[in-house]
Enzyme design. Structure first.
Site, PDB file in Angstrom:
ATOM      1  N   THR A 127       0.723  -0.827  -0.419  1.00 10.90           N
ATOM      2  CA  THR A 127      -0.252   0.403   0.461  1.00 10.90           C
ATOM      3  C   THR A 127       0.700   1.798  -0.008  1.00 10.90           C
ATOM      4  O   THR A 127       1.226   1.127   0.734  1.00 10.90           O
ATOM      5  CB  THR A 127      -1.362  -0.357   1.525  1.00 10.90           C
ATOM      6  OG1 THR A 127      -1.895  -0.767   1.423  1.00 10.90           O
ATOM      7  CG2 THR A 127      -1.929   1.089   1.785  1.00 10.90           C
ATOM      8  N   SER A 133      -6.869   0.069  -2.636  1.00 18.58           N
ATOM      9  CA  SER A 133      -7.276  -0.417  -3.131  1.00 18.58           C
ATOM     10  C   SER A 133      -6.822  -0.665  -4.747  1.00 18.58           C
ATOM     11  O   SER A 133      -6.206  -2.222  -5.280  1.00 18.58           O
ATOM     12  CB  SER A 133      -8.743  -0.057  -3.025  1.00 18.58           C
ATOM     13  OG  SER A 133      -9.072  -1.137  -1.872  1.00 18.58           O
ATOM     14  N   PHE A 157       1.409   2.556   5.779  1.00 19.38           N
ATOM     15  CA  PHE A 157       0.267   1.477   7.221  1.00 19.38           C
ATOM     16  C   PHE A 157       0.722   0.470   7.266  1.00 19.38           C
ATOM     17  O   PHE A 157       0.473  -1.084   7.218  1.00 19.38           O
ATOM     18  CB  PHE A 157      -1.377   1.238   6.779  1.00 19.38           C
ATOM     19  CG  PHE A 157      -2.254   2.490   6.407  1.00 19.38           C
ATOM     20  CD1 PHE A 157      -1.558   3.628   6.970  1.00 19.38           C
ATOM     21  CD2 PHE A 157      -2.990   2.642   5.165  1.00 19.38           C
ATOM     22  CE1 PHE A 157      -2.432   4.287   6.497  1.00 19.38           C
ATOM     23  CE2 PHE A 157      -3.573   3.745   4.954  1.00 19.38           C
ATOM     24  CZ  PHE A 157      -3.848   4.550   5.619  1.00 19.38           C
ATOM     25  N   THR A 159       1.919  -3.058   7.999  1.00 22.39           N
ATOM     26  CA  THR A 159       2.491  -4.042   9.735  1.00 22.39           C
ATOM     27  C   THR A 159       3.187  -4.128   9.961  1.00 22.39           C
ATOM     28  O   THR A 159       4.224  -4.436   8.970  1.00 22.39           O
ATOM     29  CB  THR A 159       0.883  -4.532   9.236  1.00 22.39           C
ATOM     30  OG1 THR A 159      -0.386  -4.249   9.588  1.00 22.39           O
ATOM     31  CG2 THR A 159       0.756  -4.967  10.585  1.00 22.39           C
ATOM     32  N   GLN A 341     -25.737  -3.500  20.995  1.00 21.26           N
ATOM     33  CA  GLN A 341     -26.453  -3.713  21.450  1.00 21.26           C
ATOM     34  C   GLN A 341     -27.251  -4.249  22.374  1.00 21.26           C
ATOM     35  O   GLN A 341     -27.867  -3.554  23.546  1.00 21.26           O
ATOM     36  CB  GLN A 341     -27.493  -3.729  20.202  1.00 21.26           C
ATOM     37  CG  GLN A 341     -29.171  -2.688  20.451  1.00 21.26           C
ATOM     38  CD  GLN A 341     -29.150  -1.794  20.153  1.00 21.26           C
ATOM     39  OE1 GLN A 341     -27.844  -1.277  20.017  1.00 21.26           O
ATOM     40  NE2 GLN A 341     -29.962  -0.697  20.677  1.00 21.26           N
ATOM     41  N   ILE A 342     -26.403  -5.536  23.328  1.00 17.46           N
ATOM     42  CA  ILE A 342     -27.613  -6.012  24.362  1.00 17.46           C
ATOM     43  C   ILE A 342     -27.114  -5.752  25.364  1.00 17.46           C
ATOM     44  O   ILE A 342     -27.916  -5.677  26.330  1.00 17.46           O
ATOM     45  CB  ILE A 342     -26.975  -7.887  23.348  1.00 17.46           C
ATOM     46  CG1 ILE A 342     -28.321  -7.744  22.696  1.00 17.46           C
ATOM     47  CG2 ILE A 342     -27.283  -8.067  25.303  1.00 17.46           C
ATOM     48  CD1 ILE A 342     -27.158  -9.704  22.004  1.00 17.46           C
ATOM     49  N   HIS A 343     -25.842  -5.004  25.103  1.00 17.67           N
ATOM     50  CA  HIS A 343     -24.892  -4.541  26.674  1.00 17.67           C
ATOM     51  C   HIS A 343     -26.033  -3.348  27.121  1.00 17.67           C
ATOM     52  O   HIS A 343     -25.636  -2.722  27.908  1.00 17.67           O
ATOM     53  CB  HIS A 343     -23.709  -4.370  26.810  1.00 17.67           C
ATOM     54  CG  HIS A 343     -23.302  -5.551  26.859  1.00 17.67           C
ATOM     55  ND1 HIS A 343     -22.592  -6.891  25.824  1.00 17.67           N
ATOM     56  CD2 HIS A 343     -22.287  -6.248  27.998  1.00 17.67           C
ATOM     57  CE1 HIS A 343     -21.994  -7.670  25.585  1.00 17.67           C
ATOM     58  NE2 HIS A 343     -21.723  -7.063  26.679  1.00 17.67           N
ATOM     59  N   GLU A 368      -6.204  -5.701   3.631  1.00 18.22           N
ATOM     60  CA  GLU A 368      -6.483  -6.999   3.108  1.00 18.22           C
ATOM     61  C   GLU A 368      -6.965  -6.688   1.710  1.00 18.22           C
ATOM     62  O   GLU A 368      -7.729  -8.402   1.676  1.00 18.22           O
ATOM     63  CB  GLU A 368      -5.895  -8.589   3.964  1.00 18.22           C
ATOM     64  CG  GLU A 368      -4.856  -8.145   4.670  1.00 18.22           C
ATOM     65  CD  GLU A 368      -4.149 -10.020   4.987  1.00 18.22           C
ATOM     66  OE1 GLU A 368      -4.970 -10.855   4.117  1.00 18.22           O
ATOM     67  OE2 GLU A 368      -3.415  -9.947   6.174  1.00 18.22           O
TER      68      GLU A 368
HETATM   69  N1  COS Z   1      -4.448 -14.997  -8.308  1.00 22.40           N
HETATM   70  C1  COS Z   1      -3.326 -15.336  -9.553  1.00 22.40           C
HETATM   71  N2  COS Z   1      -2.949 -13.813 -10.304  1.00 22.40           N
HETATM   72  C2  COS Z   1      -3.458 -12.694 -10.349  1.00 22.40           C
HETATM   73  C3  COS Z   1      -5.099 -12.725  -9.603  1.00 22.40           C
HETATM   74  C4  COS Z   1      -4.733 -13.985  -8.469  1.00 22.40           C
HETATM   75  N3  COS Z   1      -5.513 -13.871  -7.353  1.00 22.40           N
HETATM   76  N4  COS Z   1      -6.009 -11.752  -9.460  1.00 22.40           N
HETATM   77  C5  COS Z   1      -5.366 -11.131 -10.574  1.00 22.40           C
HETATM   78  N5  COS Z   1      -3.972 -12.011 -11.374  1.00 22.40           N
HETATM   79  C6  COS Z   1      -3.540 -11.004 -12.622  1.00 22.40           C
HETATM   80  C7  COS Z   1      -4.755 -11.351 -13.587  1.00 22.40           C
HETATM   81  O1  COS Z   1      -4.844 -12.705 -14.122  1.00 22.40           O
HETATM   82  C8  COS Z   1      -3.956 -10.255 -14.468  1.00 22.40           C
HETATM   83  O2  COS Z   1      -3.732 -11.483 -15.154  1.00 22.40           O
HETATM   84  P1  COS Z   1      -3.153 -10.999 -16.977  1.00 22.40           P
HETATM   85  O3  COS Z   1      -2.330  -9.909 -17.426  1.00 22.40           O
HETATM   86  O4  COS Z   1      -2.137 -12.312 -17.195  1.00 22.40           O
HETATM   87  O5  COS Z   1      -3.876 -11.368 -17.723  1.00 22.40           O
HETATM   88  C9  COS Z   1      -3.322  -9.198 -13.940  1.00 22.40           C
HETATM   89  O6  COS Z   1      -2.995 -10.269 -12.320  1.00 22.40           O
HETATM   90  C10 COS Z   1      -3.821  -8.226 -13.440  1.00 22.40           C
HETATM   91  O7  COS Z   1      -4.946  -8.687 -13.220  1.00 22.40           O
HETATM   92  P2  COS Z   1      -6.502  -7.366 -13.033  1.00 22.40           P
HETATM   93  O8  COS Z   1      -6.486  -7.238 -14.166  1.00 22.40           O
HETATM   94  O9  COS Z   1      -7.603  -8.411 -12.334  1.00 22.40           O
HETATM   95  O10 COS Z   1      -5.786  -6.213 -12.324  1.00 22.40           O
HETATM   96  P3  COS Z   1      -6.538  -4.651 -11.652  1.00 22.40           P
HETATM   97  O11 COS Z   1      -5.270  -3.587 -11.503  1.00 22.40           O
HETATM   98  O12 COS Z   1      -7.232  -4.689 -12.251  1.00 22.40           O
HETATM   99  O13 COS Z   1      -7.077  -5.280 -10.115  1.00 22.40           O
HETATM  100  C11 COS Z   1      -7.501  -6.222  -7.544  1.00 22.40           C
HETATM  101  C12 COS Z   1      -7.205  -6.316  -9.213  1.00 22.40           C
HETATM  102  C13 COS Z   1      -8.640  -4.599  -7.637  1.00 22.40           C
HETATM  103  C14 COS Z   1      -8.764  -7.396  -7.136  1.00 22.40           C
HETATM  104  C15 COS Z   1      -6.375  -6.649  -6.973  1.00 22.40           C
HETATM  105  O14 COS Z   1      -5.558  -4.799  -7.555  1.00 22.40           O
HETATM  106  C16 COS Z   1      -6.729  -6.039  -5.885  1.00 22.40           C
HETATM  107  O15 COS Z   1      -6.906  -7.019  -5.018  1.00 22.40           O
HETATM  108  N6  COS Z   1      -6.690  -4.835  -5.151  1.00 22.40           N
HETATM  109  C17 COS Z   1      -6.844  -4.858  -3.270  1.00 22.40           C
HETATM  110  C18 COS Z   1      -5.275  -4.900  -2.956  1.00 22.40           C
HETATM  111  C19 COS Z   1      -5.640  -4.681  -1.447  1.00 22.40           C
HETATM  112  O16 COS Z   1      -5.718  -6.155  -1.203  1.00 22.40           O
HETATM  113  N7  COS Z   1      -4.715  -3.993  -0.773  1.00 22.40           N
HETATM  114  C20 COS Z   1      -4.668  -4.699   0.617  1.00 22.40           C
HETATM  115  C21 COS Z   1      -3.503  -3.973   1.539  1.00 22.40           C
HETATM  116  S1  COS Z   1      -2.437  -5.374   1.667  1.00 22.40           S
HETATM  117  S2  COS Z   1      -2.838  -5.116   3.484  1.00 22.40           S
END
Ligand code: COS
Length: 388
Positions: A127, A133, A157, A159, A341-343, A368
């Site tokens: 992050t 996100s 952030f 951890t 709420q129960i409390h 996550e």
């Molecule tokens: N496992 C393996 N590969 C994955 C995958 C997974 N779970 N998710 C995505 N991929 C791959 C896709 O297949 C894609 O590959 P190709 O380009 O070869 O097709 C590539 O990664 C990009 O995937 P995608 O197009 O879905 O990426 P986006 O940028 O649209 O983002 C989200 C996807 C929004 C789902 C992702 O950015 C996400 O999970 N964000 C949240 C992050 C998070 O949890 N942050 C918390 C901080 S850490 S505590």
């Protein structure tokens, strides 16, 4: 079922952790809240029990639990405050799993024994101030300089950053590729020159956990620091996503552990608190609140177990992991609300544990991957599965 430890040994471990949570950790919760820190003696006991190495393979000194076992153990541990889990959480999960899943034999050999013993705390640096996100849009750069890379940027952030010896850092190695395809994962020792860890953030709940900004200024790492080696250049996003998939089942298990605790507290209160001449648990509207908690808790626990089994069987469970994190953490939020709420008025007072648990649990719907990100993953994959 893949790998994991022997059934009987595992059952003993679960009952040891269950006892530890109830008899040792819960009585220490108020002290942790007041001091905003976990006492050293508890850290030492957690090391001694091998909790930092729950998921590290046995060949590197860990316990080597499989995902269903990890989920059950985390549920037991999270009957106590989430703060204790946070201490081991990055070693068991996001901080080290990139190395476990995609690391070279040399990287595993170098880092995993320390991770397993807890002597090395591993943190996951994905992050950023402008990218949470949108994990594929990260701006921290890793620019090639000879056979090295120079890392520049700020992570937010993070951890356990103040405790970390090792960061798994996600940085853009291809400046011409703005999305997920230009990101690599690096193993960076925390004492590398150019790294500054800022003072820990002040948060709504989970006091005693430590999150901070980490600033990278011309941090020089060799190309061998890329997780999996130089062949994995620009493949880091996939590593991050796979790590997060496993982590999302783990977070579901955390939510179940805390939900059970909150339901137990609310039930005890309903049995003892009297209004209109009888315990409030005899009033049907309070019974409705308890029943909704119990039903959702059962569903959440079953979902964690089913998703963990799928992950274990198939080596991945993308949709299942997101459904689990989404449902279990949202359910935990509703359970926290009903338990408070129960409390009645007492629930709002710091004197009762439910006030603290209510604040602690709020983070589960955010880190996550927020609930909204889980919805997005679930919906996108549902649509593409049907269209294929
Ligand atoms: N496992 C393996 N590969 C994955 C995958 C997974 N779970 N998710 C995505 N991929 C791959 C896709 O297949 C894609 O590959 P190709 O380009 O070869 O097709 C590539 O990664 C990009 O995937 P995608 O197009 O879905 O990426 P986006 O940028 O649209 O983002 C989200 C996807 C929004 C789902 C992702 O950015 C996400 O999970 N964000 C949240 C992050 C998070 O949890 N942050 C918390 C901080 S850490 S505590």
């Amino acid at each position: 079922m893949a790998s994991g430890v022997d059934g009987e040994v595992f059952e003993q471990l679960v009952s040891t952790v269950d006892r530890f949570a109830r008899e040792r950790l819960i009585p220490a919760e108020r002290r942790v809240e007041e001091e905003d820190n976990i006492p050293d003696e508890i850290v030492a006991e957690m090391k001694e029990m091998g909790l930092f190495g729950l998921s590290t393979p046995e060949e590197f000194g860990g316990i080597g639990l499989n995902v269903p076992q990890e989920a059950r153990l985390i549920e037991a541990l999270c009957y106590a405050s989430l703060t204790f889990r946070s201490l081991i959480g990055t070693n068991v999960g996001i901080g080290s799993q990139g190395i476990v899943m995609d690391g070279t034999p040399a990287q595993k050999e170098q880092w995993l024994p320390g991770v397993a013993s807890g002597d090395v705390i591993a943190a996951f640096a994905l992050t950023e101030p402008d990218n949470g996100s949108d994990a594929g849009g990260i701006r921290t750069s890793a620019r090639k300089d000879g056979s090295d890379f120079l890392i520049n940027g700020t992570k937010r952030f993070i951890t356990n950053a103040v405790r970390a010896e090792l960061f798994t850092v996600f940085a853009r190695t291809d400046p011409n590729e703005p999305g997920a395809g230009g990101v690599s994962a690096f193993i960076v020792p925390a004492n590398t020159p150019g790294i500054t860890v800022a003072k820990p953030d002040s948060k709504l709940g989970q006091r005693g956990t430590k999150t901070s900004d980490v600033i990278f200024e011309d941090v020089r790492v060799p190309e061998s620091a890329i997780i999996g080696g130089p062949v994995n250049l620009n493949c880091g996003f996939r590593t991050a996503m796979r790590v997060l998939d496993r982590g999302r089942i783990h977070v579901g298990a955390m939510a179940v552990g805390q939900s059970q605790r909150m339901l137990d507290i609310a039930t005890d209160y309903a049995l003892t608190r009297k209004q209109f001449g009888k315990p409030i648990g005899e009033h049907q509207l309070v019974q409705g609140l308890l029943a909704d908690c119990q039903a959702e808790l059962h569903a959440a626990r079953a979902l964690v177990r089913a998703s963990a089994d799928t992950f274990d069987r198939e080596g991945k469970a993308i949709i299942e992991a997101s459904c689990t994190k989404y449902f279990c953490t949202e359910a935990a939020g509703r359970i926290a609300d009903r338990a408070l709420q129960i409390h009645g008025g007492a629930g709002y007072m710091t004197e009762y544990d439910i006030e603290r648990l209510y604040r602690d649990i709020r983070l589960l719907r955010i880190y996550e991957g927020t609930s909204q990100i889980q919805q997005l993953v679930i919906a996108r994959r549902t649509l593409t599965q049907r269209a294929d």
